[in-house]
Each structure stands twice: as C-alpha cells, then as structure tokens.
Design a protein around this motif. Structure first.
Motif, PDB file in Angstrom:
ATOM      1  N   UNK A   1     -21.834  52.509 -92.753  1.00 27.02           N
ATOM      2  CA  UNK A   1     -21.017  52.414 -93.964  1.00 27.02           C
ATOM      3  C   UNK A   1     -20.371  53.715 -94.413  1.00 27.02           C
ATOM      4  N   UNK A   2     -20.965  54.843 -94.071  1.00 24.40           N
ATOM      5  CA  UNK A   2     -20.409  56.134 -94.491  1.00 24.40           C
ATOM      6  C   UNK A   2     -19.553  56.769 -93.407  1.00 24.40           C
ATOM      7  N   UNK A   3     -19.364  56.046 -92.284  1.00 25.72           N
ATOM      8  CA  UNK A   3     -18.595  56.568 -91.153  1.00 25.72           C
ATOM      9  C   UNK A   3     -19.126  57.917 -90.673  1.00 25.72           C
ATOM     10  N   UNK A   4     -20.431  57.996 -90.544  1.00 31.20           N
ATOM     11  CA  UNK A   4     -21.065  59.250 -90.131  1.00 31.20           C
ATOM     12  C   UNK A   4     -21.466  59.244 -88.665  1.00 31.20           C
ATOM     13  N   UNK A   5     -21.259  58.139 -87.999  1.00 25.08           N
ATOM     14  CA  UNK A   5     -21.735  58.018 -86.624  1.00 25.08           C
ATOM     15  C   UNK A   5     -23.168  57.506 -86.570  1.00 25.08           C
ATOM     16  N   UNK A   6     -23.728  57.148 -87.741  1.00 27.20           N
ATOM     17  CA  UNK A   6     -25.097  56.624 -87.822  1.00 27.20           C
ATOM     18  C   UNK A   6     -25.077  55.125 -87.542  1.00 27.20           C
TER      19      UNK A   6
ATOM     20  N   UNK B   1     -27.546  53.342 -86.919  1.00 23.26           N
ATOM     21  CA  UNK B   1     -28.827  52.740 -87.285  1.00 23.26           C
ATOM     22  C   UNK B   1     -28.874  52.278 -88.739  1.00 23.26           C
ATOM     23  N   UNK B   2     -27.757  52.387 -89.459  1.00 20.98           N
ATOM     24  CA  UNK B   2     -27.701  51.934 -90.845  1.00 20.98           C
ATOM     25  C   UNK B   2     -26.651  50.839 -90.970  1.00 20.98           C
TER      26      UNK B   2
ATOM     27  N   UNK C   1     -30.004  47.930 -94.363  1.00 24.17           N
ATOM     28  CA  UNK C   1     -30.899  47.746 -93.229  1.00 24.17           C
ATOM     29  C   UNK C   1     -30.846  49.000 -92.370  1.00 24.17           C
ATOM     30  N   UNK C   2     -31.983  49.339 -91.769  1.00 25.39           N
ATOM     31  CA  UNK C   2     -32.039  50.471 -90.850  1.00 25.39           C
ATOM     32  C   UNK C   2     -32.741  50.025 -89.580  1.00 25.39           C
TER      33      UNK C   2
ATOM     34  N   UNK D   1     -35.813  48.012 -84.030  1.00 24.22           N
ATOM     35  CA  UNK D   1     -36.040  46.842 -84.894  1.00 24.22           C
ATOM     36  C   UNK D   1     -35.352  47.040 -86.240  1.00 24.22           C
ATOM     37  N   UNK D   2     -34.651  46.031 -86.726  1.00 25.11           N
ATOM     38  CA  UNK D   2     -34.053  46.111 -88.062  1.00 25.11           C
ATOM     39  C   UNK D   2     -35.135  45.958 -89.118  1.00 25.11           C
ATOM     40  N   UNK D   3     -35.031  46.760 -90.179  1.00 24.78           N
ATOM     41  CA  UNK D   3     -35.909  46.675 -91.345  1.00 24.78           C
ATOM     42  C   UNK D   3     -35.057  46.851 -92.592  1.00 24.78           C
TER      43      UNK D   3
END
Length: 152
Positions: A92-97, A99-100, A130-131, A136-138
């Motif tokens: 969502x923050x366009x950070x390359x993450x 996993x979020x 979600x991360x 695994x999503x949590x």
C-alpha cells in the motif's frame, strides 16, 4: 459520520486475490466454530482489533479473553460471518514491501437459532492490514466500523 470507503485503482494478481479470500474463509470458519485459539492464531502475536464501539484488543491473549467472555451469548445459536465487496491493495505504501496487504470489505453476520430462525447483526465495514510471516498471511490490524446512514 459516513463510513470510510476504501478504494484502490491498483489491480492485484489472481493468485493474491484467491489467497486472501481463502485466508478469510479459514479465519471466519474458525470464529464461527467458536475455535477461539485457532481464530487468534490468524493474527500476529501483537495483532490488534479495534471494535466499532472503540474497544481495542491488543495481542492474542486479550483477543482470547474477550472472546471467552462473549461465549455465553453464542450458546444456542449458529453464527456465520459473510464478507463481500473485498478490495485488496498490495504494498500500500509502494515501498517494495510485498509482505503487507491492506483489505477493506463489508461484513454481514447471520445468527440461526435452534428452530432455524435467522436474524442479522448490523452491517460493518472492516479494514485489515495483513502481513506475510513465514509464508503465511496473518492479520496485524483490524478496524471495524459499524455502518450508519449518511449524515449520522
């Protein structure tokens, strides 16, 4: 106050969409089966839920305690949570993450008593973060907004 309505213009992959839908199906089956520990296990250890009335639960232990306190009201009914109009925003923050993932959806809760009579709870709009942990999503964060007519 009108409910917040999340929108996203960015398309996610079909694989991510299916993974998120499956995650919610499993999460809600746990809560509907009153598998409190299993439901709490779908949150990060420090996960947080902000309920529509402002009550906040932080961490799995607080979630479990809160759900245990609510168990008597579900003694003679079958609960089903229905999620729909799911919006998914990866990174969502366009950070390359990668996993979020942020989601927003509408929820309807149906209650069926022993005679088969069905009633409904008020509708809600839910916003989750979600991360991905160990593949695994949590759920790290959940904010629940009770739907209200515009102007209230």
């Amino acid at each position: 106050m009108p409910q917040p309505v999340a929108t996203t213009e960015k398309q996610v992959t079909g694989d991510l969409y299916a993974e998120v839908r499956t995650f919610y199906a499993r999460q809600m089956r746990r809560v509907d089966a009153l598998d409190i520990e299993g439901f709490a296990d779908t949150f990060t250890e420090d996960g947080e839920v902000v309920h529509s009335g402002g009550e906040r639960q932080r961490g799995r232990a607080e979630m479990i305690a809160g759900m245990r306190a609510s168990l008597p009201r579900y003694r003679d009914i079958c609960v089903r949570h229905w999620f729909e109009h799911l919006l998914i925003e990866a990174d969502p923050e366009n950070t390359g993450d990668e996993d979020t993932v942020r989601t927003s959806y509408y929820t309807l809760v149906a209650l069926t008593d022993r005679e088969g009579k069905v009633s409904f709870q008020p509708t809600f709009t839910v916003e989750d973060e979600l991360v991905r942990r160990d593949g695994r999503l949590l759920t790290r964060s959940r904010v629940i907004h009770r739907d209200r007519p515009a102007g209230q």
